[in-house]
Scaffold this active site. Structure first.
Site, short mmCIF file in Angstrom:
data_model
loop_
_atom_site.label_atom_id
_atom_site.label_comp_id
_atom_site.label_asym_id
_atom_site.label_seq_id
_atom_site.Cartn_x
_atom_site.Cartn_y
_atom_site.Cartn_z
N ASN A 1 16.96 17.36 23.17
CA ASN A 1 17.45 16.20 23.94
C ASN A 1 18.61 15.64 23.56
O ASN A 1 18.71 14.92 22.53
CB ASN A 1 16.30 15.02 24.05
CG ASN A 1 16.64 13.85 24.67
OD1 ASN A 1 17.52 13.68 25.61
ND2 ASN A 1 16.14 12.91 24.37
N GLU B 1 6.28 10.38 20.49
CA GLU B 1 7.48 9.95 19.68
C GLU B 1 7.38 8.85 19.07
O GLU B 1 7.59 7.69 19.76
CB GLU B 1 8.63 10.21 20.48
CG GLU B 1 8.94 11.60 21.16
CD GLU B 1 10.43 11.81 21.49
OE1 GLU B 1 11.23 12.59 21.01
OE2 GLU B 1 10.86 10.99 22.41
P1 PGA Z 1 15.71 12.35 17.02
O1 PGA Z 1 15.39 12.03 18.50
O2 PGA Z 1 15.16 13.61 16.59
O3 PGA Z 1 17.29 12.12 16.84
O4 PGA Z 1 14.78 11.38 16.12
C1 PGA Z 1 14.36 12.50 19.17
C2 PGA Z 1 14.27 11.91 20.52
O5 PGA Z 1 14.62 10.88 20.85
O6 PGA Z 1 13.68 12.48 21.58
#
Ligand code: PGA
Length: 251
Positions: free
Chosen positions: A9, A165
């Site tokens: 992402n 998440e």
């Molecule tokens: P991060 O973000 O891997 O930078 O913690 C994950 C996400 O928001 O999908």
């Protein structure tokens, strides 16, 4: 057996030229990797170019959001079918940053998820508690409310993926422990069983997201109910993302 799914992402990052450099590298390095599904979610502006560059590879292009209406007077909005037209085959909905900064609610996430699935595009529905909610012992009830709203009108579909998440783990470098993540993933699977039945619950992929990096992917993936990763920061560098995908392959 659930095929692991690893999605990068990119959030608000990368010009079209930068995006093409990244996915050209991914195509070269991951073209021959078997046993894991891979996706990248560039900003909207790069979806079409990235999809063209990835033609002939199995790396899927995802969008980071979609509106629920299909057409009309909705300035600034994009429908899932428009994103599909540009080359996206998956859409992330309900990311915590959309909830926090752009007003997404459990109800609007549900409308978006339904619209995405109805357009024949895959939906990655995100859920996750804040640190205050975890500390107050409310993690599972928050997840339940997010699932109930987010899936309220979503028909049973093999185009549905859930991403857990925890908000406190996103972009903080603080990953949930494998045991913390597994507890929530198992809970999510049991809720999916109640809503869609045991077969869907056994088949649905539940991704973990929040500070996933090459060094912690394997221990997360070793948990029985973790079926992949939604990767933010570490997906911006092709080398890190390649290492994460390789670590997510079934052993
Ligand atoms: P991060 O973000 O891997 O930078 O913690 C994950 C996400 O928001 O999908």
């Amino acid at each position: 057996m659930r095929t692991p799914f690893v999605v990068g992402n990119w959030k608000l990052n990368k010009t079209i030229a930068e995006a093409l450099v990244n996915v050209t590298e991914l195509k070269n390095q991951l073209g021959a990797v078997k046993g894991v599904d891979i996706g990248v979610a560039p900003p909207f502006t790069a979806i079409h170019s990235v999809a063209k560059r990835l033609e002939g590879s199995s790396i899927a292009v995802c969008a980071q959001d979609a509106f629920w209406e299909t057409s009309g007077a909705w300035t600034g909005a994009l429908s899932a079918s428009m994103l599909h037209d540009a080359g996206a085959t998956w859409v992330i909905v309900g990311h915590s940053e959309r909830r926090q900064h752009f007003g997404d609610t459990n109800e609007s996430v549900g409308k978006k998820a339904r619209a995405v699935i109805s357009s024949g595009v895959g939906a990655i529905v995100c859920v996750g508690e804040t640190l205050a909610e975890r500390d107050a012992g409310r993690t599972l009830s928050v997840i339940d409310a997010q699932l109930d709203g987010g899936l309220a009108e979503v028909p049973d579909s093999n185009h549905l993926v859930i991403a857990y998440e925890p908000v406190w783990a996103i972009g903080t470098g603080r990953t949930a422990t494998p045991a913390q993540a597994q507890e929530v993933h198992a809970h999510i699977r049991s809720r999916v069983a109640v809503r869609y039945g045991a077969d869907r619950a056994a088949a649905i992929r539940i991704l973990y997201g929040g500070s996933v990096k090459p060094s912690n992917t394997a221990e997360l993936m070793a948990q029985p109910d973790i079926d992949g990763a939604l990767v933010g920061g570490a997906s911006l560098e092709a080398a890190d993302f390649v290492a994460i995908v390789k670590a997510a392959r079934p052993s």
